[in-house]
Motif scaffolding. Sequence first.
Motif, short mmCIF file in Angstrom:
data_model
loop_
_atom_site.label_atom_id
_atom_site.label_comp_id
_atom_site.label_asym_id
_atom_site.label_seq_id
_atom_site.Cartn_x
_atom_site.Cartn_y
_atom_site.Cartn_z
N LEU A 47 0.41 -1.13 -0.34
CA LEU A 47 0.47 -0.02 0.00
C LEU A 47 1.01 1.37 0.42
O LEU A 47 1.70 1.56 1.07
CB LEU A 47 -1.38 -0.10 0.77
CG LEU A 47 -1.69 1.17 1.29
CD1 LEU A 47 -2.89 1.45 0.46
CD2 LEU A 47 -2.80 1.16 2.86
N VAL A 48 0.84 2.16 -1.04
CA VAL A 48 2.09 2.80 -1.38
C VAL A 48 0.38 4.84 -0.74
O VAL A 48 -0.11 4.61 -2.26
CB VAL A 48 2.33 3.55 -1.97
CG1 VAL A 48 2.89 4.86 -2.75
CG2 VAL A 48 3.28 2.40 -2.82
N ALA A 172 -4.55 2.38 -8.62
CA ALA A 172 -4.00 3.65 -7.92
C ALA A 172 -5.54 4.20 -8.11
O ALA A 172 -5.75 4.16 -8.92
CB ALA A 172 -2.86 4.17 -9.05
N VAL A 173 -5.97 4.86 -7.19
CA VAL A 173 -7.19 5.64 -7.19
C VAL A 173 -6.59 7.10 -6.46
O VAL A 173 -6.44 7.39 -5.42
CB VAL A 173 -7.39 5.61 -5.96
CG1 VAL A 173 -9.07 5.57 -5.62
CG2 VAL A 173 -8.48 3.92 -6.55
N SER A 174 -7.21 8.04 -7.34
CA SER A 174 -7.21 9.47 -6.31
C SER A 174 -7.68 10.10 -6.60
O SER A 174 -8.61 9.89 -7.88
CB SER A 174 -6.04 9.93 -6.72
OG SER A 174 -5.49 11.66 -5.96
N GLY A 175 -8.13 11.73 -5.78
CA GLY A 175 -9.02 12.90 -6.01
C GLY A 175 -8.75 13.54 -7.52
O GLY A 175 -8.96 14.63 -7.53
N GLY A 179 -2.29 12.75 -9.80
CA GLY A 179 -2.48 11.35 -8.96
C GLY A 179 -2.23 9.74 -8.65
O GLY A 179 -1.52 8.91 -8.09
N ALA A 180 -3.65 9.51 -9.27
CA ALA A 180 -3.88 8.06 -9.56
C ALA A 180 -2.87 7.92 -11.25
O ALA A 180 -2.32 6.70 -10.95
CB ALA A 180 -5.71 8.30 -9.92
N ILE A 181 -3.03 8.56 -12.34
CA ILE A 181 -2.21 8.17 -13.19
C ILE A 181 -0.63 7.87 -12.78
O ILE A 181 0.00 6.61 -13.58
CB ILE A 181 -2.03 9.11 -14.05
CG1 ILE A 181 -3.85 8.93 -14.97
CG2 ILE A 181 -1.48 8.56 -15.41
CD1 ILE A 181 -4.16 9.97 -15.80
N LEU A 182 0.32 8.59 -12.16
CA LEU A 182 1.48 8.93 -11.92
C LEU A 182 1.77 7.69 -10.95
O LEU A 182 3.29 7.34 -10.90
CB LEU A 182 2.05 9.96 -11.71
CG LEU A 182 1.84 11.02 -12.57
CD1 LEU A 182 2.12 12.93 -12.78
CD2 LEU A 182 2.95 10.57 -14.01
N VAL A 300 -2.50 4.98 -3.33
CA VAL A 300 -3.55 6.11 -3.34
C VAL A 300 -2.89 7.38 -2.18
O VAL A 300 -2.40 7.53 -1.91
CB VAL A 300 -4.15 5.46 -1.61
CG1 VAL A 300 -5.69 6.99 -1.06
CG2 VAL A 300 -5.13 4.27 -1.86
N SER A 301 -3.71 8.28 -3.46
CA SER A 301 -3.22 9.31 -3.90
C SER A 301 -4.41 10.33 -2.65
O SER A 301 -5.41 10.74 -3.33
CB SER A 301 -3.30 9.90 -4.35
OG SER A 301 -2.70 11.87 -4.76
N LEU A 302 -4.59 10.75 -1.11
CA LEU A 302 -5.44 11.49 -1.07
C LEU A 302 -5.44 12.97 -1.20
O LEU A 302 -4.32 14.21 -0.49
CB LEU A 302 -5.40 11.07 0.42
CG LEU A 302 -5.85 9.98 0.99
CD1 LEU A 302 -5.34 9.70 2.25
CD2 LEU A 302 -7.04 9.03 0.77
#
Length: 549
Positions: A47-48, A172-175, A179-182, A300-302
């Motif tokens: 988990l990153v 990868a998941v991000s708002g 954040g998700a793509i990279l 996961v990018s918050l």
Amino acid sequence: MQRMTSSFRLRKLFAFAACAATLAAVSIDTAAASAKAQDFKPPKLVLVMVIDGLPFEQLQRYRGQFAPDGGLRRLLEQGSYFTNAHQAHGVTVTAVGHSAVLSGAYPYRHGIIGNNWIDAGGRLVYCTEDANHKYIGEETGEHDGTSPAKLRVDTLGDQLRYASGKRSKVVAVSGKDRGAILLAGKTGIAYMFMDKTGDFASSTYYMQQHPAWAERFNKAKPQDRYYAKSWKPLLPDSAYADDAPDPEPNLKSPNRFPFTFYSESGEPGADYYTRLKARAAVEGESLGTNPSGATDLLGVSLSGHDYVNHAYGPESRMSHDHLQQLDRMLGKFFSYLDRRVGKDNVLMVLTADHGFANTAEFSQGRHLDARRIDPKPLLAGLDKALGERFGITGLVKNSNPPEVYLDYAAIERHGVPRKEVEDAAARWLLGQPGIAEVFTRSQMEQGVAAKSRLALLMQRAWNRELSGDLVLVTGAYSSFGAGDSGATHGTPWAYDTQVPLVLMGRPWIRSGAVQQYAEVVDIAPTLAHLLRLRLPAAAEGRVLGEALK
């Protein structure tokens, strides 16, 4: 001659005996290592987590207020955290920082030099835009992020997929789309928050239609629970006594505690929604319980903390409380993973894409020379000065601070040495308030890293094909911007580069503080070491051995 031959044979015999002894010793060591290797237990899930815009000093300053079962508290108490870790490049913005995490590369190699930059045709481009791909089931704008095409390197997730014969899953998941793509790299799958609908979507780069679990998640509309809900401080008023006082409400930033979230202003809700999406991905993709037994990776990018810090500053009560909210939210997510995957089956990494400067007004109150530098009049003044000096109009061709692009074609037509124009521009800019350093294309092409650490960071951030001809560095605590409120980031100063770097996973990671200098580019080599993977091609970091068992 006979004696020489005998001597040669004797030496050969001694050499053979030495080799035999060495091989015997190695065989003993190898047997021990082999026995130890059989005990190696790879994580089922890596988990990153990247908290957008989280300075390390906030993690330290507020750690005593984290909940007993909070996620940030758990990371700091059970994990190995570096007290001197940095995003070690000069342009500290979201896309650049996210690209470093799993590539292990600096911008001059990975090619993501900003959130936006100006291409050879003078067009402003977005870091993850790709006209060849569209969002699935969502409207796609000209500059919306839909693929990692502009990321020039591979990532740890790509190596994981390669080594497992694509059995490992990378999600990868991000708002934020970038954040998700990279984080997903070239071969993972990214899901991005859609501002207009409040849903999460992927793009046709990854698939032609969403899997059933993603469709179910969007139809459930979990984000709706945040409409018309109030954000109230978690802690008593006394806990926020040292925070900066709330600024006066204005049209750009009307919210004050307690305030109500609606669809257009629910940043912490978006973070909560990202966690729910991550949880749905764990279940929908069977992450950490992969039937093949392969290790999976979840990025996961918050994004919410970045939004709050931009609006109110990292010194604000809003930022303080938002970090407490994140602590509780992550605690619940970690507890879910304990139940779903197993506490000793998950290797966790926490970092940030960049830190944050305080608002200029807060810094000025501390007697610091903090400024908001409007780039439009600054660059108009530069263009005028160069025109007067060389008799050529329009030498400042384009700009996207901190990058400035010169009209080299016009310079060549007039027979003026390029370096002479660059140097004149740098001298003029250095005479303007708030500009601390200017690096020219000639300097960058020749390599300026030996000059100072600041120069090294800017050299790493500069790409020969993509970057500008002048790169500006504002003075400490100053920033580019025409507004009169809020805070930002993007410089090579320590408040923007120093970020959390925490590793946690009892079978692999020690616990406690680590004082050695570390960089975010060290994450990918460290994970590659633990997972026994080949390094991403452009990785330049090191293995953080001091954190490993």
